[in-house]
Enzyme design. Structure first.
Site, mmCIF file in Angstrom:
data_model
loop_
_atom_site.group_PDB
_atom_site.id
_atom_site.type_symbol
_atom_site.label_atom_id
_atom_site.label_comp_id
_atom_site.label_asym_id
_atom_site.label_seq_id
_atom_site.Cartn_x
_atom_site.Cartn_y
_atom_site.Cartn_z
ATOM 1 N N ASP A 1 11.942 -10.625 31.544
ATOM 2 C CA ASP A 1 13.030 -9.702 31.868
ATOM 3 C C ASP A 1 12.724 -8.313 31.338
ATOM 4 O O ASP A 1 12.534 -8.132 30.137
ATOM 5 C CB ASP A 1 14.346 -10.201 31.265
ATOM 6 C CG ASP A 1 15.502 -9.264 31.576
ATOM 7 O OD1 ASP A 1 16.042 -9.344 32.694
ATOM 8 O OD2 ASP A 1 15.849 -8.431 30.712
ATOM 9 N N TYR B 1 13.611 0.580 29.503
ATOM 10 C CA TYR B 1 12.896 0.170 28.295
ATOM 11 C C TYR B 1 11.625 0.989 28.077
ATOM 12 O O TYR B 1 11.029 0.927 26.997
ATOM 13 C CB TYR B 1 12.547 -1.315 28.355
ATOM 14 C CG TYR B 1 13.731 -2.242 28.532
ATOM 15 C CD1 TYR B 1 15.039 -1.792 28.322
ATOM 16 C CD2 TYR B 1 13.558 -3.562 28.910
ATOM 17 C CE1 TYR B 1 16.126 -2.641 28.494
ATOM 18 C CE2 TYR B 1 14.629 -4.411 29.078
ATOM 19 C CZ TYR B 1 15.914 -3.954 28.880
ATOM 20 O OH TYR B 1 16.974 -4.806 29.058
ATOM 21 N N HIS C 1 21.349 -1.728 36.483
ATOM 22 C CA HIS C 1 21.449 -1.932 35.042
ATOM 23 C C HIS C 1 22.890 -1.839 34.521
ATOM 24 O O HIS C 1 23.310 -2.641 33.688
ATOM 25 C CB HIS C 1 20.564 -0.911 34.316
ATOM 26 C CG HIS C 1 20.068 -1.390 32.991
ATOM 27 N ND1 HIS C 1 18.820 -1.055 32.494
ATOM 28 C CD2 HIS C 1 20.631 -2.177 32.057
ATOM 29 C CE1 HIS C 1 18.658 -1.611 31.300
ATOM 30 N NE2 HIS C 1 19.737 -2.289 31.009
#
Length: 284
Positions: free
Chosen positions: A48, A53, A111
């Site tokens: 994931d 990130y 997201h």
């Protein structure tokens, strides 16, 4: 309770491993690539990630370094809220694929939902973002699509215009903050709920109840937490840089928590300190 399977079938027939390796805070470096490769070596087949990130190059390198056939892996990414318009969503997906070094992702998520705090026309913004997600799915660049951190109040208006129902909804779900109502609402509509931060910030693992259950079942507190998530019907996402812990977190299919013990964990005092709530998000 029936045995928990090691994969769950999504609405379109795709199979998603029920425990995923989360890459939040994995370094965008050779060390990060090594961590991902080590997780795959430990047995994880569900990775994931997210553009936010800022480590997808290393995640991709770790996948390549593992030597595992791409078809054996289930790779997730997410589009950040800076890319909400139709064209920007498509652009974000292409960037993610380039960074990962992949032709497709197995799951692509929004997201965070647009909310009234940031958008007067938040329903329309979510609908437009989702329209692009549907195009990505039809193009084959994502084999499944879904959302992350969407609650019922965000999903209900989205479902009124969506041509494809989100296949997954990734939500924060942990002892002390079990969003059980949201998870069950999703499951009733064929949306598979995933649990991020299933172990909390570590405090859930050191409490008296987890210590007691750990002794009772002969499992670590983390394994107790993960089993609790699975028995609620969610797929947990976990992260550890420790190879021993990586393997331990996958070893949760050989025991079952009793209904009484499930209820005890459900009833832990509510702890929403540090919880990330969509209505409170300030987009930057």
């Amino acid at each position: 309770m029936a045995d928990i399977q090691k994969a769950v079938r999504l609405a379109n027939g795709a199979e998603m491993p029920t425990i995923g390796y989360g890459t939040w805070q994995v370094e965008n470096s050779s060390a990060g690539a090594d961590a991902v490769a080590e997780a795959i070596k430990a047995g994880y087949r569900h990775i994931d990630g997210a553009a936010r990130y800022e480590n997808e190059v290393s995640v991709g390198e770790g996948i390549l370094k593992s030597g595992i056939d791409r078809k054996e892996l289930f790779v997730t990414s997410k589009v950040w809220y800076t890319h909400r318009s139709y064209d920007k969503v498509l652009e974000a997906c292409d960037t993610t694929l380039k960074d990962l070094g992949l032709d497709y992702v197995d799951l692509y998520l929004i997201h965070w939902p647009a909310v009234a705090k940031n958008y007067e026309n938040w329903k329309e913004v979510n609908a437009e973002t989702w329209r692009a997600m549907e195009e990505i799915y039809r193009s084959g660049k994502a084999r499944a699509i879904g959302v992350s951190n969407f609650l019922r109040q965000h999903l209900e208006p989205l479902l009124k215009t969506a041509e494809i129902v989100p296949m997954v909804n990734q939500i924060e779900f942990r002892p002390g903050y079990p969003q059980i109502e949201c998870a069950e609402w999703c499951m009733e509509r064929g949306i598979v709920p995933e649990a991020w931060r299933p172990l909390g910030a570590g405090t859930a693992l050191t409490g008296e109840l987890m210590t007691e259950l750990s002794k009772k079942y002969g499992k670590t507190p983390a394994q107790i937490c993960l089993r609790w998530v699975l028995q609620h019907g969610l797929t947990p996402l976990v992260k550890s840089a420790n190879p021993v812990r990586m393997r331990e977190n996958l070893d949760v299919y050989d025991f079952t928590l009793s209904a009484e013990d499930m209820a005890k964990i459900d009833a832990l005092p509510r702890d929403d300190a540090g919880a990330e709530k969509p209505e409170e998000m300030v987009e930057r």
